[in-house]
Design a protein around this motif. Structure first.
Motif, PDB file in Angstrom:
ATOM      1  N   ASP A   1       0.768  -1.143  -0.022  1.00  0.00           N
ATOM      2  CA  ASP A   1       0.139  -0.055   0.244  1.00  0.00           C
ATOM      3  C   ASP A   1       0.875   1.097  -0.174  1.00  0.00           C
ATOM      4  N   LEU A   2       2.335   1.028   0.762  1.00  0.00           N
ATOM      5  CA  LEU A   2       2.803   2.735   0.497  1.00  0.00           C
ATOM      6  C   LEU A   2       3.780   2.760  -0.220  1.00  0.00           C
ATOM      7  N   ASP A   3       3.538   1.621  -1.368  1.00  0.00           N
ATOM      8  CA  ASP A   3       4.310   1.309  -2.190  1.00  0.00           C
ATOM      9  C   ASP A   3       3.751   2.270  -3.860  1.00  0.00           C
ATOM     10  N   VAL A   4       2.058   1.637  -3.060  1.00  0.00           N
ATOM     11  CA  VAL A   4       1.578   2.068  -4.197  1.00  0.00           C
ATOM     12  C   VAL A   4       1.298   3.758  -3.956  1.00  0.00           C
ATOM     13  N   GLU A   5       1.036   4.047  -3.065  1.00  0.00           N
ATOM     14  CA  GLU A   5       0.764   5.973  -2.635  1.00  0.00           C
ATOM     15  C   GLU A   5       1.334   5.691  -2.922  1.00  0.00           C
TER      16      GLU A   5
ATOM     17  N   LYS B   1       4.013  10.362  -6.790  1.00  0.00           N
ATOM     18  CA  LYS B   1       5.164  11.240  -8.095  1.00  0.00           C
ATOM     19  C   LYS B   1       4.177  10.903  -9.299  1.00  0.00           C
ATOM     20  N   LEU B   2       3.734  10.062  -9.213  1.00  0.00           N
ATOM     21  CA  LEU B   2       2.634  10.204 -10.594  1.00  0.00           C
ATOM     22  C   LEU B   2       1.372  11.752 -10.904  1.00  0.00           C
ATOM     23  N   ALA B   3       1.496  12.274 -10.329  1.00  0.00           N
ATOM     24  CA  ALA B   3       0.978  13.389  -9.635  1.00  0.00           C
ATOM     25  C   ALA B   3       1.730  14.536  -9.799  1.00  0.00           C
ATOM     26  N   ALA B   4       3.215  13.895  -9.655  1.00  0.00           N
ATOM     27  CA  ALA B   4       3.916  15.062  -9.362  1.00  0.00           C
ATOM     28  C   ALA B   4       4.685  15.113 -10.902  1.00  0.00           C
ATOM     29  N   LEU B   5       4.364  14.333 -11.497  1.00  0.00           N
ATOM     30  CA  LEU B   5       4.966  13.791 -13.090  1.00  0.00           C
ATOM     31  C   LEU B   5       4.202  14.644 -14.071  1.00  0.00           C
ATOM     32  N   LYS B   6       2.849  14.083 -13.647  1.00  0.00           N
ATOM     33  CA  LYS B   6       2.003  15.171 -14.565  1.00  0.00           C
ATOM     34  C   LYS B   6       1.413  16.501 -14.559  1.00  0.00           C
ATOM     35  N   SER B   7       1.977  16.400 -13.578  1.00  0.00           N
ATOM     36  CA  SER B   7       1.650  18.256 -12.544  1.00  0.00           C
ATOM     37  C   SER B   7       2.880  18.829 -13.635  1.00  0.00           C
ATOM     38  N   GLU B   8       4.469  18.302 -13.612  1.00  0.00           N
ATOM     39  CA  GLU B   8       5.214  18.988 -14.043  1.00  0.00           C
ATOM     40  C   GLU B   8       4.970  19.322 -15.967  1.00  0.00           C
ATOM     41  N   HIS B   9       4.524  17.578 -16.752  1.00  0.00           N
ATOM     42  CA  HIS B   9       3.974  18.156 -17.922  1.00  0.00           C
ATOM     43  C   HIS B   9       3.377  19.080 -18.058  1.00  0.00           C
TER      44      HIS B   9
ATOM     45  N   MET C   1      10.347  12.885 -22.171  1.00  0.00           N
ATOM     46  CA  MET C   1      11.229  12.064 -21.334  1.00  0.00           C
ATOM     47  C   MET C   1       9.576  11.985 -19.791  1.00  0.00           C
ATOM     48  N   LEU C   2       8.748  12.869 -19.625  1.00  0.00           N
ATOM     49  CA  LEU C   2       8.262  12.717 -19.083  1.00  0.00           C
ATOM     50  C   LEU C   2       6.556  11.871 -18.939  1.00  0.00           C
ATOM     51  N   LYS C   3       6.670  12.197 -19.652  1.00  0.00           N
ATOM     52  CA  LYS C   3       5.582  10.860 -20.679  1.00  0.00           C
ATOM     53  C   LYS C   3       6.031   9.640 -20.601  1.00  0.00           C
ATOM     54  N   ASP C   4       6.713   9.604 -20.956  1.00  0.00           N
ATOM     55  CA  ASP C   4       7.347   7.882 -20.871  1.00  0.00           C
ATOM     56  C   ASP C   4       7.316   7.542 -18.985  1.00  0.00           C
ATOM     57  N   GLN C   5       7.318   7.917 -18.337  1.00  0.00           N
ATOM     58  CA  GLN C   5       7.870   7.752 -17.042  1.00  0.00           C
ATOM     59  C   GLN C   5       6.019   7.847 -16.539  1.00  0.00           C
ATOM     60  N   ILE C   6       5.791   8.450 -16.764  1.00  0.00           N
ATOM     61  CA  ILE C   6       4.163   8.651 -16.223  1.00  0.00           C
ATOM     62  C   ILE C   6       3.701   7.304 -17.529  1.00  0.00           C
ATOM     63  N   LEU C   7       3.655   6.634 -18.725  1.00  0.00           N
ATOM     64  CA  LEU C   7       3.744   6.009 -18.892  1.00  0.00           C
ATOM     65  C   LEU C   7       3.594   4.716 -18.184  1.00  0.00           C
ATOM     66  N   LYS C   8       5.154   4.492 -17.426  1.00  0.00           N
ATOM     67  CA  LYS C   8       5.541   3.355 -16.811  1.00  0.00           C
ATOM     68  C   LYS C   8       4.985   2.937 -15.813  1.00  0.00           C
ATOM     69  N   ILE C   9       4.333   3.997 -14.490  1.00  0.00           N
ATOM     70  CA  ILE C   9       3.987   3.949 -13.756  1.00  0.00           C
ATOM     71  C   ILE C   9       2.338   3.792 -13.381  1.00  0.00           C
TER      72      ILE C   9
END
Length: 78
Positions: free
Chosen positions: A13-17, A22-30, A60-68
């Motif tokens: 659960d901690l890993d998922v959170e 991280k996903l939210a931060a990457l989307k915001s930066e994108h 690069m951000l989009k790739d990271q977003i898709l991976k997560i």
């Protein structure tokens, strides 16, 4: 033992959170990069090298977003 007695489900659960945060931060930066790129395009002439770097960072951000996002999807047994 790394988990120090913490139940495995709680660690998952901690890993998922952490991934969701991280996903939210990457989307915001994108999104922010979208705004920066749009503003640069409105003010010609613009620095072509800067534009290339911004677009590369955005990809690069989009790739990271898709991976997560793929890591967060539950495994589907077909």
């Amino acid at each position: 033992m790394l988990n120090c007695g913490v139940p495995r489900v709680l660690l998952m659960d901690l890993d998922v959170e952490a991934l969701k945060a991280k996903l939210a931060a990457l989307k915001s930066e994108h999104r922010d990069l979208d705004d920066v790129i749009a503003r640069l395009l409105d003010h010609r002439p613009f620095d072509q090298l800067q534009m290339q770097r911004l677009k590369k960072r955005k990809l690069m951000l989009k790739d990271q977003i898709l991976k997560i996002e793929s890591e967060l999807l539950p495994d589907i047994i077909a």
